[in-house]
Enzyme design. Structure first.
Site, PDB file in Angstrom:
ATOM      1  N   CYS A 112      14.583 -42.963  -3.745  1.00  0.00           N
ATOM      2  CA  CYS A 112      14.454 -44.228  -4.488  1.00  0.00           C
ATOM      3  C   CYS A 112      14.764 -45.456  -3.647  1.00  0.00           C
ATOM      4  O   CYS A 112      14.891 -46.552  -4.192  1.00  0.00           O
ATOM      5  CB  CYS A 112      15.326 -44.203  -5.729  1.00  0.00           C
ATOM      6  N   TYR A 148      15.867 -25.061   4.838  1.00  0.00           N
ATOM      7  CA  TYR A 148      15.350 -26.424   4.739  1.00  0.00           C
ATOM      8  C   TYR A 148      16.381 -27.418   4.210  1.00  0.00           C
ATOM      9  O   TYR A 148      17.118 -27.113   3.259  1.00  0.00           O
ATOM     10  CB  TYR A 148      14.106 -26.498   3.840  1.00  0.00           C
TER      11      TYR A 148
END
Ligand code: GTP
Ligand code: SPV
Ligand code: MN
Length: 621
Positions: free
Chosen positions: A275, A222
């Site tokens: 963010c 992943y």
């Protein structure tokens, strides 16, 4: 001589095929051929497939994954040429505690990295690799980071037994022939070995050997644990090269802001993971700005490599060729450009899938489906108490999908950066925007960057974490040496460094609501930065840096009160006292190598806050 192919039966001698395949490539690099042979001898695949990067090759690999269920095809009308994938339930994010810097000396890794002895670690992972590809295909994926022909571009070669990784690498980088063409017999390349292995999280290792320019990854499939070009090469190994060679490898998006007079301002921005880099890079200006002629275009969304140009400015290239972006929270309302980018040719991993073979996630426009299959494959319905999409579910798409991709994105010379923006999630303390006094002060602001943890599976929301330059998980060497490197870059003879800014889209009011609308409205902040770097733009000198006057952000058209604007831009001394103390404690963790300048900056800030406090008390009386 047959060509190599994944659908053909095993060859009796995979190594002979590897040799033949590489001989057909435009450039022969003997070290590469020998290394691939060594890896194949260890992992014992049935077939060695050298990736060329063609459409047909990609189709065959995806076909194979459709057949074994690794991928599902999404509805061809709703999501043309797009696929759906799920990872193993305990292989869903990058894992800091399984990530190692295996430098020769422990001191070169520093206190913020996990260090392991390189000989020990190489041996340990090699035992995992022993025979791990038996009966399967070993893919050799040469990839190019950076625009073809750019002096900043670098070659890496990842060997992997994961067709899913090949399909993603093909989107994220320029693979195959274009990479080999940049590789002469003399050029070095970064080596990466990856095996899906058993996916056992206890035996998962992502190891970096900076001296050998080697990456070993095992028992994961992943994200950047497995796509070694991204954080492992383009940040961890590249940051070590950058320090040695005098450039910067940063966790930064890159944008081009064009003002109505046609002047282009290039900016780079470091925000910790999740963010807002991708969102800022794909910002669509508010309608009034669009009408006035403002334009924002993407050059990169996650990584910037910056080299000095002959004029002493920093020029940035995006080493990648695709976006591996956060899905939840993405919507037409917040970011229409990002949604357009996802319309086709995407691989979605760990989102939810609806009955009509479409995708769904928390935060998408419109109502939730009545039911769907969640990211683990279980039946999901609204109100069942679990998220349908994993919080770190992601999409992979080619950069060329993005309607606002700048023509400069593949400029071999890169783009001259005028401003570097830092920003994290802070519900208090940090104003919407402030500007550093100079490069050293800017380096200090970056070094003390913090963000509050977002909701994750561990459930520790809100906790404040330092993430220097958004590089805490991605710097391949001692963090204090890295700060020193930033300071040294600014001292280079003839250097004209970008101005440095700190932004915060996440300040909250008493009711725990975001004060700032964010997303498209962030344009107001970008416009102020453009003004500042062009020698205009009103600002007040405060204890922490230069702060815009509300009128220079044209906030009045929000119809906001003075109090509201004060909350958005205020420097509250009580909050900043705590901030300075926290920073001192954080910086002191790097004691032996910590540049004195950073402690000096912290003390100077403390004094300025004290003075500001005294002045305000005096004014009250
Ligand atoms: P990585 O790919 O992990 O490096 O993350 P990134 O920095 O590219 O973050 P991204 O832009 O994907 O944003 C992550 C999350 O922040 C998403 O859920 C967004 O909805 C949210 N976000 C981004 N910009 C804003 C903003 O201006 N305001 C608010 N409130 N949320 C934002
Ligand atoms: C990040 O975590 O900053 C990412 C995702 O961009 S990953 O590439 O998986 O690290
Ligand atoms: Mn990132």
């Amino acid at each position: 001589m047959r060509t190599s192919g994944v659908v053909l039966p095993p060859t009796p001698d995979p190594l002979a095929e590897a040799r033949d395949a590489v001989m057909r490539q435009p450039v022969v690099n003997r070290e590469l051929v020998q290394w691939v042979e060594t890896v194949a001898r260890l992992t014992q695949p049935a077939i060695v497939h050298w990736c060329t990067g063609t459409e047909e090759e990609a189709e065959r690999i995806c076909e194979l994954m459709l057949r074994d269920g690794t991928l599902q095809k999404l509805d061809a009308l709703l999501h043309p040429d797009s696929y759906y994938a799920r990872s193993n339930v305990d292989d869903v994010s990058t894992v800091q505690d399984r990530t190692f810097i295996c430098s020769l000396s422990e001191d070169d890794a520093g206190p913020s990295n996990n260090w392991m002895d390189p000989v020990f670690m190489r041996d340990l992972v090699s035992r995992q690799y022993n025979g791990c590809m038996q009966g399967r295909v070993m893919y050799v994926v040469p990839y190019l980071l950076g625009p073809p022909g750019s002096p900043a571009a670098r070659v890496g070669v990842q060997v992997t037994d994961s067709p899913y990784v090949v399909a993603n690498l093909r989107i994220m980088t320029r693979i195959g022939r274009v990479a080999l063409e940049q590789l002469s017999d003399q050029t070095g390349f970064v080596k990466g070995i990856h095996s899906v292995g058993t996916l056992d999280p206890e035996q998962r290792f992502i190891c970096h050997f900076p001296e050998e320019e080697l990456i070993l990854s095992v028992n994961t499939n992943y994200g950047s644990n497995a796509l070694l070009s991204k954080k492992c090469h383009a940040l961890r190994i590249a940051s070590v090269q950058a320090r040695r060679e005098g450039w910067l490898a940063e966790h930064m998006m890159i944008v081009c802001v064009t003002s109505p007079d046609g002047v282009r301002t290039f900016m780079a921005g470091a925000f910790p993971s999740s963010c807002g880099k991708t969102n800022l890079a794909m910002l669509l200006p508010p309608d009034a700005d669009l009408e006035a002629g403002w334009k924002v275009e993407v050059i990169g969304d996650d990584i910037a490599w910056m080299h000095f140009g002959e004029d002493g400015r920093l020029y940035a290239v995006n080493p990648e060729a695709g976006f591996f972006g956060v899905v939840p929270g993405t919507s037409r309302e917040c970011n229409p450009t990002e949604m357009k980018t996802l319309e086709s040719n995407a691989i979605f991993t760990n989102v939810a899938m609806t009955e009509e073979r479409s995708v769904w996630w928390e935060g998408l426009d419109g109502d939730a489906p009545e039911f769907c299959a969640d990211w683990t494959g279980q039946r999901w319905s609204p109100g069942c108490g679990r998220p349908a999409a994993h919080p770190d579910s992601r999409f992979t798409v080619p950069a060329t999908n993005c309607p606002t991709l700048s023509a400069e994105w593949s400029n071999p010379s890169g783009v001259p950066i005028s401003a570097i923006i830092f920003g994290g999630r802070r519900s208090t303390t940090m104003p919407l925007i402030y500007e550093a006094f100079n490069w050293q002060h800017g380096t200090y602001i970056g070094a003390t960057l913090t963000s509050e943890k977002v909701a994750d599976v561990a459930g520790t929301v809100g906790q404040l974490r330092f993430d220097p330059m958004a590089m805490l998980p991605f710097c391949g060497y001692h963090m204090a040496d890295y700060w020193q490197h930033w300071l040294d870059m600014g001292r280079r003879v003839g250097a004209t460094m970008p101005r440095v800014y700190h932004v915060n889209w996440f300040r909250k009011d008493w009711g725990d609501r975001f004060l700032w609308p964010g997303f498209r409205e962030n344009m107001r902040v970008l416009k102020w930065i453009v003004d500042r770097v062009r020698g205009r733009g009103d600002a007040d000198k405060t204890a922490i840096g230069m702060i815009p006057r509300p009128q220079s952000l044209s906030l009045s058209d929000f119809g906001w009160t003075k109090e509201f604007m004060y909350e958005l831009l205020a420097v509250k001394t009580d909050e900043w006292y705590k901030e300075v103390d926290r920073r001192e404690e954080f910086l002191s963790r790097f004691s032996a190598k910590l540049p004195q300048e950073l402690l000096d900056e912290n003390e100077a800030l403390r004094k300025r806050i004290q003075n500001a406090h005294l002045r305000s008390r005096y004014a009250e009386h």
